[in-house]
Design a protein around this motif. Structure first.
Motif, PDB file in Angstrom:
ATOM      1  N   THR A   1       0.826  -1.201   0.000  1.00 23.45           N
ATOM      2  CA  THR A   1       0.000   0.000   0.000  1.00 23.45           C
ATOM      3  C   THR A   1       0.863   1.255   0.000  1.00 23.45           C
ATOM      4  O   THR A   1       0.570   2.220  -0.713  1.00 23.45           O
ATOM      5  CB  THR A   1      -0.944   0.002   1.215  1.00 23.45           C
ATOM      6  OG1 THR A   1      -1.735  -1.190   1.194  1.00 23.45           O
ATOM      7  CG2 THR A   1      -1.841   1.211   1.221  1.00 23.45           C
ATOM      8  N   GLY A   2       1.934   1.243   0.770  1.00 20.99           N
ATOM      9  CA  GLY A   2       2.838   2.383   0.797  1.00 20.99           C
ATOM     10  C   GLY A   2       3.482   2.640  -0.554  1.00 20.99           C
ATOM     11  O   GLY A   2       3.609   3.788  -0.990  1.00 20.99           O
ATOM     12  N   LEU A   3       3.896   1.577  -1.242  1.00 21.64           N
ATOM     13  CA  LEU A   3       4.485   1.737  -2.577  1.00 21.64           C
ATOM     14  C   LEU A   3       3.474   2.272  -3.585  1.00 21.64           C
ATOM     15  O   LEU A   3       3.808   3.116  -4.427  1.00 21.64           O
ATOM     16  CB  LEU A   3       5.071   0.411  -3.058  1.00 21.64           C
ATOM     17  CG  LEU A   3       6.337  -0.049  -2.337  1.00 21.64           C
ATOM     18  CD1 LEU A   3       6.737  -1.442  -2.801  1.00 21.64           C
ATOM     19  CD2 LEU A   3       7.458   0.935  -2.553  1.00 21.64           C
ATOM     20  N   LEU A   4       2.233   1.787  -3.506  1.00 21.93           N
ATOM     21  CA  LEU A   4       1.191   2.314  -4.397  1.00 21.93           C
ATOM     22  C   LEU A   4       0.926   3.791  -4.131  1.00 21.93           C
ATOM     23  O   LEU A   4       0.748   4.580  -5.059  1.00 21.93           O
ATOM     24  CB  LEU A   4      -0.103   1.520  -4.243  1.00 21.93           C
ATOM     25  CG  LEU A   4      -0.142   0.159  -4.915  1.00 21.93           C
ATOM     26  CD1 LEU A   4      -1.494  -0.507  -4.659  1.00 21.93           C
ATOM     27  CD2 LEU A   4       0.104   0.273  -6.397  1.00 21.93           C
ATOM     28  N   LEU A   5       0.922   4.192  -2.859  1.00 21.85           N
ATOM     29  CA  LEU A   5       0.710   5.593  -2.528  1.00 21.85           C
ATOM     30  C   LEU A   5       1.870   6.454  -3.002  1.00 21.85           C
ATOM     31  O   LEU A   5       1.651   7.565  -3.507  1.00 21.85           O
ATOM     32  CB  LEU A   5       0.501   5.752  -1.027  1.00 21.85           C
ATOM     33  CG  LEU A   5      -0.828   5.236  -0.494  1.00 21.85           C
ATOM     34  CD1 LEU A   5      -0.859   5.317   1.022  1.00 21.85           C
ATOM     35  CD2 LEU A   5      -1.981   6.002  -1.095  1.00 21.85           C
TER      36      LEU A   5
ATOM     37  N   LEU B   1       3.784   5.829  -5.576  1.00 20.90           N
ATOM     38  CA  LEU B   1       3.639   5.895  -7.028  1.00 20.90           C
ATOM     39  C   LEU B   1       2.558   6.902  -7.423  1.00 20.90           C
ATOM     40  O   LEU B   1       2.740   7.698  -8.352  1.00 20.90           O
ATOM     41  CB  LEU B   1       3.306   4.510  -7.582  1.00 20.90           C
ATOM     42  CG  LEU B   1       3.243   4.377  -9.088  1.00 20.90           C
ATOM     43  CD1 LEU B   1       4.631   4.588  -9.690  1.00 20.90           C
ATOM     44  CD2 LEU B   1       2.721   3.012  -9.464  1.00 20.90           C
ATOM     45  N   ALA B   2       1.449   6.902  -6.704  1.00 19.58           N
ATOM     46  CA  ALA B   2       0.378   7.862  -6.996  1.00 19.58           C
ATOM     47  C   ALA B   2       0.832   9.289  -6.732  1.00 19.58           C
ATOM     48  O   ALA B   2       0.550  10.191  -7.525  1.00 19.58           O
ATOM     49  CB  ALA B   2      -0.856   7.526  -6.154  1.00 19.58           C
ATOM     50  N   ILE B   3       1.558   9.520  -5.638  1.00 18.34           N
ATOM     51  CA  ILE B   3       2.058  10.860  -5.340  1.00 18.34           C
ATOM     52  C   ILE B   3       3.060  11.299  -6.392  1.00 18.34           C
ATOM     53  O   ILE B   3       3.091  12.465  -6.785  1.00 18.34           O
ATOM     54  CB  ILE B   3       2.661  10.911  -3.926  1.00 18.34           C
ATOM     55  CG1 ILE B   3       1.546  10.869  -2.905  1.00 18.34           C
ATOM     56  CG2 ILE B   3       3.510  12.158  -3.735  1.00 18.34           C
ATOM     57  CD1 ILE B   3       2.001  10.790  -1.484  1.00 18.34           C
ATOM     58  N   TYR B   4       3.877  10.372  -6.899  1.00 19.30           N
ATOM     59  CA  TYR B   4       4.807  10.726  -7.971  1.00 19.30           C
ATOM     60  C   TYR B   4       4.050  11.210  -9.199  1.00 19.30           C
ATOM     61  O   TYR B   4       4.353  12.263  -9.756  1.00 19.30           O
ATOM     62  CB  TYR B   4       5.705   9.546  -8.351  1.00 19.30           C
ATOM     63  CG  TYR B   4       6.457   9.834  -9.629  1.00 19.30           C
ATOM     64  CD1 TYR B   4       7.555  10.671  -9.626  1.00 19.30           C
ATOM     65  CD2 TYR B   4       6.026   9.313 -10.848  1.00 19.30           C
ATOM     66  CE1 TYR B   4       8.220  10.974 -10.796  1.00 19.30           C
ATOM     67  CE2 TYR B   4       6.683   9.611 -12.021  1.00 19.30           C
ATOM     68  CZ  TYR B   4       7.785  10.437 -11.993  1.00 19.30           C
ATOM     69  OH  TYR B   4       8.424  10.753 -13.148  1.00 19.30           O
ATOM     70  N   PHE B   5       3.066  10.439  -9.634  1.00 21.92           N
ATOM     71  CA  PHE B   5       2.344  10.804 -10.853  1.00 21.92           C
ATOM     72  C   PHE B   5       1.554  12.095 -10.679  1.00 21.92           C
ATOM     73  O   PHE B   5       1.458  12.898 -11.596  1.00 21.92           O
ATOM     74  CB  PHE B   5       1.433   9.678 -11.321  1.00 21.92           C
ATOM     75  CG  PHE B   5       2.161   8.628 -12.096  1.00 21.92           C
ATOM     76  CD1 PHE B   5       2.753   8.928 -13.303  1.00 21.92           C
ATOM     77  CD2 PHE B   5       2.272   7.340 -11.603  1.00 21.92           C
ATOM     78  CE1 PHE B   5       3.439   7.968 -14.023  1.00 21.92           C
ATOM     79  CE2 PHE B   5       2.956   6.373 -12.318  1.00 21.92           C
ATOM     80  CZ  PHE B   5       3.541   6.688 -13.521  1.00 21.92           C
ATOM     81  N   VAL B   6       0.999  12.312  -9.505  1.00 21.63           N
ATOM     82  CA  VAL B   6       0.217  13.526  -9.289  1.00 21.63           C
ATOM     83  C   VAL B   6       1.128  14.724  -9.044  1.00 21.63           C
ATOM     84  O   VAL B   6       0.879  15.809  -9.547  1.00 21.63           O
ATOM     85  CB  VAL B   6      -0.759  13.338  -8.107  1.00 21.63           C
ATOM     86  CG1 VAL B   6      -1.411  14.640  -7.731  1.00 21.63           C
ATOM     87  CG2 VAL B   6      -1.818  12.315  -8.454  1.00 21.63           C
ATOM     88  N   GLY B   7       2.204  14.534  -8.319  1.00 18.50           N
ATOM     89  CA  GLY B   7       2.997  15.671  -7.902  1.00 18.50           C
ATOM     90  C   GLY B   7       4.232  15.985  -8.697  1.00 18.50           C
ATOM     91  O   GLY B   7       4.675  17.128  -8.731  1.00 18.50           O
ATOM     92  N   VAL B   8       4.843  15.034  -9.362  1.00 17.45           N
ATOM     93  CA  VAL B   8       6.147  15.260  -9.977  1.00 17.45           C
ATOM     94  C   VAL B   8       6.127  15.094 -11.486  1.00 17.45           C
ATOM     95  O   VAL B   8       6.908  15.740 -12.179  1.00 17.45           O
ATOM     96  CB  VAL B   8       7.193  14.302  -9.351  1.00 17.45           C
ATOM     97  CG1 VAL B   8       8.561  14.541  -9.916  1.00 17.45           C
ATOM     98  CG2 VAL B   8       7.220  14.460  -7.846  1.00 17.45           C
ATOM     99  N   GLU B   9       5.278  14.268 -12.008  1.00 14.80           N
ATOM    100  CA  GLU B   9       5.318  13.914 -13.434  1.00 14.80           C
ATOM    101  C   GLU B   9       4.873  15.081 -14.303  1.00 14.80           C
ATOM    102  O   GLU B   9       3.715  15.217 -14.657  1.00 14.80           O
ATOM    103  CB  GLU B   9       4.441  12.696 -13.693  1.00 14.80           C
ATOM    104  CG  GLU B   9       4.418  12.211 -15.106  1.00 14.80           C
ATOM    105  CD  GLU B   9       5.754  11.748 -15.624  1.00 14.80           C
ATOM    106  OE1 GLU B   9       6.006  11.970 -16.813  1.00 14.80           O
ATOM    107  OE2 GLU B   9       6.539  11.176 -14.889  1.00 14.80           O
ATOM    108  N   GLN B  10       5.810  15.956 -14.610  1.00 17.34           N
ATOM    109  CA  GLN B  10       5.566  17.057 -15.541  1.00 17.34           C
ATOM    110  C   GLN B  10       6.885  17.730 -15.873  1.00 17.34           C
ATOM    111  O   GLN B  10       7.831  17.667 -15.109  1.00 17.34           O
ATOM    112  CB  GLN B  10       4.612  18.096 -14.968  1.00 17.34           C
ATOM    113  CG  GLN B  10       5.236  18.971 -13.907  1.00 17.34           C
ATOM    114  CD  GLN B  10       4.357  20.158 -13.582  1.00 17.34           C
ATOM    115  OE1 GLN B  10       3.245  20.251 -14.035  1.00 17.34           O
ATOM    116  NE2 GLN B  10       4.857  21.053 -12.788  1.00 17.34           N
ATOM    117  N   GLY B  11       6.968  18.337 -17.006  1.00 21.60           N
ATOM    118  CA  GLY B  11       8.112  19.164 -17.360  1.00 21.60           C
ATOM    119  C   GLY B  11       9.439  18.430 -17.408  1.00 21.60           C
ATOM    120  O   GLY B  11       9.555  17.345 -17.963  1.00 21.60           O
TER     121      GLY B  11
END
Length: 70
Positions: free
Chosen positions: A28-32, A34-44
């Motif tokens: 669950t921690g790894l999934l969270l 991964l979700a925070i990466y895609f929502v917060g970092v994946e850009q630019g």
């Protein structure tokens, strides 16, 4: 005469061993993360995937969670 009681019977709590809970907590921690990466970092400049598809998909979630994006 009344032979039944209206008081609840005490039930012993079920114990969950940490050994059985730990793999699920790690998963669950790894999934969270991964979700925070895609929502917060994946850009630019830091994006791993080309294009802005992921950014546009999670755009409203970014604003809801307080991540700046533009």
């Amino acid at each position: 005469m009344l032979t039944t009681s209206s008081f609840p019977v005490a039930v012993a709590p079920v114990t969950i061993p940490v050994r059985e809970l730990l793999p699920w907590a790690i998963f669950t921690g790894l999934l969270l993360l991964l979700a925070i990466y895609f929502v917060g970092v994946e850009q630019g400049a830091t994006s791993l995937f080309p294009g802005m598809y992921i950014h546009e998909f999670v755009h409203d979630g970014r604003h809801l969670l307080g991540f700046p994006c533009h």
